[in-house]
Design a protein around this motif. Structure first.
Motif, PDB file in Angstrom:
ATOM      1  N   ALA A   1       0.853  -1.196   0.000  1.00 15.41           N
ATOM      2  CA  ALA A   1       0.000   0.000   0.000  1.00 15.41           C
ATOM      3  C   ALA A   1       0.884   1.239   0.000  1.00 15.41           C
ATOM      4  O   ALA A   1       1.724   1.406   0.854  1.00 15.41           O
ATOM      5  N   THR A   2       0.678   2.101  -0.973  1.00 14.88           N
ATOM      6  CA  THR A   2       1.523   3.284  -1.070  1.00 14.88           C
ATOM      7  C   THR A   2       0.744   4.587  -1.065  1.00 14.88           C
ATOM      8  O   THR A   2       1.331   5.647  -0.969  1.00 14.88           O
ATOM      9  N   ALA A   3      -0.565   4.507  -1.168  1.00 10.70           N
ATOM     10  CA  ALA A   3      -1.369   5.729  -1.196  1.00 10.70           C
ATOM     11  C   ALA A   3      -1.460   6.313   0.208  1.00 10.70           C
ATOM     12  O   ALA A   3      -1.460   5.586   1.186  1.00 10.70           O
ATOM     13  N   PRO A   4      -1.527   7.636   0.320  1.00 14.06           N
ATOM     14  CA  PRO A   4      -1.703   8.230   1.630  1.00 14.06           C
ATOM     15  C   PRO A   4      -3.000   7.751   2.286  1.00 14.06           C
ATOM     16  O   PRO A   4      -3.963   7.450   1.602  1.00 14.06           O
ATOM     17  N   ALA A   5      -2.992   7.669   3.614  1.00  9.38           N
ATOM     18  CA  ALA A   5      -4.177   7.223   4.343  1.00  9.38           C
ATOM     19  C   ALA A   5      -5.315   8.205   4.133  1.00  9.38           C
ATOM     20  O   ALA A   5      -5.115   9.411   4.101  1.00  9.38           O
ATOM     21  N   ARG A   6      -6.531   7.681   3.993  1.00  9.15           N
ATOM     22  CA  ARG A   6      -7.689   8.526   3.735  1.00  9.15           C
ATOM     23  C   ARG A   6      -8.912   7.987   4.457  1.00  9.15           C
ATOM     24  O   ARG A   6      -9.098   6.800   4.562  1.00  9.15           O
ATOM     25  N   ALA A   7      -9.756   8.872   4.873  1.00  9.05           N
ATOM     26  CA  ALA A   7     -11.080   8.497   5.341  1.00  9.05           C
ATOM     27  C   ALA A   7     -11.969   8.403   4.102  1.00  9.05           C
ATOM     28  O   ALA A   7     -11.571   8.793   3.009  1.00  9.05           O
ATOM     29  N   ALA A   8     -13.184   7.906   4.265  1.00 11.55           N
ATOM     30  CA  ALA A   8     -14.073   7.684   3.119  1.00 11.55           C
ATOM     31  C   ALA A   8     -14.344   8.973   2.348  1.00 11.55           C
ATOM     32  O   ALA A   8     -14.443   8.957   1.133  1.00 11.55           O
TER      33      ALA A   8
ATOM     34  N   ASP B   1     -12.368  11.629   2.180  1.00 12.17           N
ATOM     35  CA  ASP B   1     -11.106  12.332   1.944  1.00 12.17           C
ATOM     36  C   ASP B   1     -10.828  13.455   2.933  1.00 12.17           C
ATOM     37  O   ASP B   1     -10.148  14.412   2.608  1.00 12.17           O
ATOM     38  N   THR B   2     -11.384  13.345   4.136  1.00 13.27           N
ATOM     39  CA  THR B   2     -11.021  14.271   5.207  1.00 13.27           C
ATOM     40  C   THR B   2     -10.476  13.461   6.367  1.00 13.27           C
ATOM     41  O   THR B   2     -10.819  12.298   6.558  1.00 13.27           O
ATOM     42  N   MET B   3      -9.621  14.084   7.140  1.00 10.56           N
ATOM     43  CA  MET B   3      -8.992  13.413   8.278  1.00 10.56           C
ATOM     44  C   MET B   3      -9.995  13.237   9.407  1.00 10.56           C
ATOM     45  O   MET B   3     -10.592  14.209   9.855  1.00 10.56           O
ATOM     46  N   PRO B   4     -10.198  11.998   9.874  1.00 12.92           N
ATOM     47  CA  PRO B   4     -11.089  11.791  11.013  1.00 12.92           C
ATOM     48  C   PRO B   4     -10.404  12.201  12.315  1.00 12.92           C
ATOM     49  O   PRO B   4      -9.177  12.311  12.366  1.00 12.92           O
ATOM     50  N   ASN B   5     -11.175  12.427  13.356  1.00 10.72           N
ATOM     51  CA  ASN B   5     -10.611  12.732  14.667  1.00 10.72           C
ATOM     52  C   ASN B   5     -10.266  11.420  15.348  1.00 10.72           C
ATOM     53  O   ASN B   5     -11.142  10.652  15.723  1.00 10.72           O
ATOM     54  N   VAL B   6      -8.972  11.149  15.512  1.00 11.46           N
ATOM     55  CA  VAL B   6      -8.530   9.919  16.156  1.00 11.46           C
ATOM     56  C   VAL B   6      -7.784  10.174  17.461  1.00 11.46           C
ATOM     57  O   VAL B   6      -7.306   9.242  18.096  1.00 11.46           O
ATOM     58  N   ASN B   7      -7.701  11.433  17.875  1.00 11.87           N
ATOM     59  CA  ASN B   7      -7.039  11.766  19.137  1.00 11.87           C
ATOM     60  C   ASN B   7      -7.716  11.047  20.290  1.00 11.87           C
ATOM     61  O   ASN B   7      -8.934  11.059  20.419  1.00 11.87           O
ATOM     62  N   GLY B   8      -6.896  10.408  21.145  1.00 11.06           N
ATOM     63  CA  GLY B   8      -7.413   9.720  22.318  1.00 11.06           C
ATOM     64  C   GLY B   8      -7.932   8.327  22.043  1.00 11.06           C
ATOM     65  O   GLY B   8      -8.268   7.595  22.969  1.00 11.06           O
ATOM     66  N   LYS B   9      -7.991   7.924  20.785  1.00 11.26           N
ATOM     67  CA  LYS B   9      -8.487   6.592  20.439  1.00 11.26           C
ATOM     68  C   LYS B   9      -7.335   5.597  20.410  1.00 11.26           C
ATOM     69  O   LYS B   9      -6.173   5.968  20.305  1.00 11.26           O
ATOM     70  N   SER B  10      -7.696   4.316  20.480  1.00 13.54           N
ATOM     71  CA  SER B  10      -6.662   3.296  20.332  1.00 13.54           C
ATOM     72  C   SER B  10      -6.123   3.362  18.908  1.00 13.54           C
ATOM     73  O   SER B  10      -6.814   3.810  17.987  1.00 13.54           O
ATOM     74  N   LEU B  11      -4.901   2.911  18.741  1.00 16.78           N
ATOM     75  CA  LEU B  11      -4.315   2.918  17.400  1.00 16.78           C
ATOM     76  C   LEU B  11      -5.099   1.996  16.479  1.00 16.78           C
ATOM     77  O   LEU B  11      -5.270   2.297  15.295  1.00 16.78           O
ATOM     78  N   SER B  12      -5.641   0.914  17.009  1.00 24.73           N
ATOM     79  CA  SER B  12      -6.478   0.014  16.193  1.00 24.73           C
ATOM     80  C   SER B  12      -7.709   0.758  15.684  1.00 24.73           C
ATOM     81  O   SER B  12      -8.077   0.637  14.511  1.00 24.73           O
ATOM     82  N   ALA B  13      -8.351   1.531  16.552  1.00 25.01           N
ATOM     83  CA  ALA B  13      -9.531   2.306  16.147  1.00 25.01           C
ATOM     84  C   ALA B  13      -9.145   3.381  15.126  1.00 25.01           C
ATOM     85  O   ALA B  13      -9.900   3.657  14.189  1.00 25.01           O
ATOM     86  N   ALA B  14      -7.963   3.962  15.291  1.00 29.47           N
ATOM     87  CA  ALA B  14      -7.497   4.970  14.328  1.00 29.47           C
ATOM     88  C   ALA B  14      -7.300   4.345  12.954  1.00 29.47           C
ATOM     89  O   ALA B  14      -7.707   4.919  11.945  1.00 29.47           O
TER      90      ALA B  14
ATOM     91  N   HIS C   1      -9.666   3.437   7.387  1.00 28.25           N
ATOM     92  CA  HIS C   1      -9.948   2.286   6.521  1.00 28.25           C
ATOM     93  C   HIS C   1      -8.768   1.341   6.417  1.00 28.25           C
ATOM     94  O   HIS C   1      -8.438   0.846   5.348  1.00 28.25           O
ATOM     95  N   ASN C   2      -8.115   1.094   7.571  1.00 31.04           N
ATOM     96  CA  ASN C   2      -7.021   0.128   7.709  1.00 31.04           C
ATOM     97  C   ASN C   2      -5.849   0.377   6.781  1.00 31.04           C
ATOM     98  O   ASN C   2      -5.080  -0.525   6.505  1.00 31.04           O
ATOM     99  N   ASN C   3      -5.715   1.592   6.311  1.00 32.94           N
ATOM    100  CA  ASN C   3      -4.553   1.934   5.505  1.00 32.94           C
ATOM    101  C   ASN C   3      -3.385   2.137   6.463  1.00 32.94           C
ATOM    102  O   ASN C   3      -3.389   3.048   7.275  1.00 32.94           O
ATOM    103  N   LYS C   4      -2.389   1.280   6.359  1.00 34.78           N
ATOM    104  CA  LYS C   4      -1.262   1.317   7.298  1.00 34.78           C
ATOM    105  C   LYS C   4      -0.153   2.267   6.842  1.00 34.78           C
ATOM    106  O   LYS C   4       0.899   2.316   7.440  1.00 34.78           O
TER     107      LYS C   4
END
Length: 115
Positions: A32-39, A41-54, A59-62
């Motif tokens: 996988a080489t594409a930048p991580a994206r939400a559905a 194309d905006t960054m979701p709020n992942v502050n304070g969440k587990s890294l798995s939830a982030a 969309h599991n883009n590592k």
């Protein structure tokens, strides 16, 4: 009476199915080489969440850059044991051509902001 024992040919080693699946998953992740994206194309709020939830929110883009929030240079081996302390870009920002960077600490540790 003679012993006509013939040696058997060595058995071919079989790779367990789980190991093969894990190897294929790892290769797919590295590919996988594409930048991580939400559905949307905006960054979701992942502050304070587990890294798995982030990862799920992305969309599991590592293809996400991780930084140890304690500055110790530790590597994440098991995302479920880590949480997100900071993110770049900020929530709601467009993700077009942007790399995602998450600052993480182990789940039992406090972030620099006390979370």
């Amino acid at each position: 009476m003679t012993n006509s024992h013939t040696p058997h040919a060595p058995r071919a080693r079989r790779v367990p199915r789980a190991a093969a699946t894990l190897a294929l998953t790892a290769l797919a992740t590295l590919a996988a080489t594409a930048p991580a994206r939400a559905a949307d194309d905006t960054m979701p709020n992942v502050n304070g969440k587990s890294l798995s939830a982030a990862y799920q929110a992305l969309h599991n883009n590592k293809d996400v850059q991780l930084q140890d929030g304690r500055g110790a240079g530790r590597h994440v081996l098991w995302p479920a044991n880590w949480k997100v302390c900071a993110q770049h870009p900020q929530a709601g920002a467009p993700l077009q051509h942007q790399k995602v960077k998450l600052t993480v600490v182990k789940s039992r540790e406090l972030c620099g902001n006390g979370r």
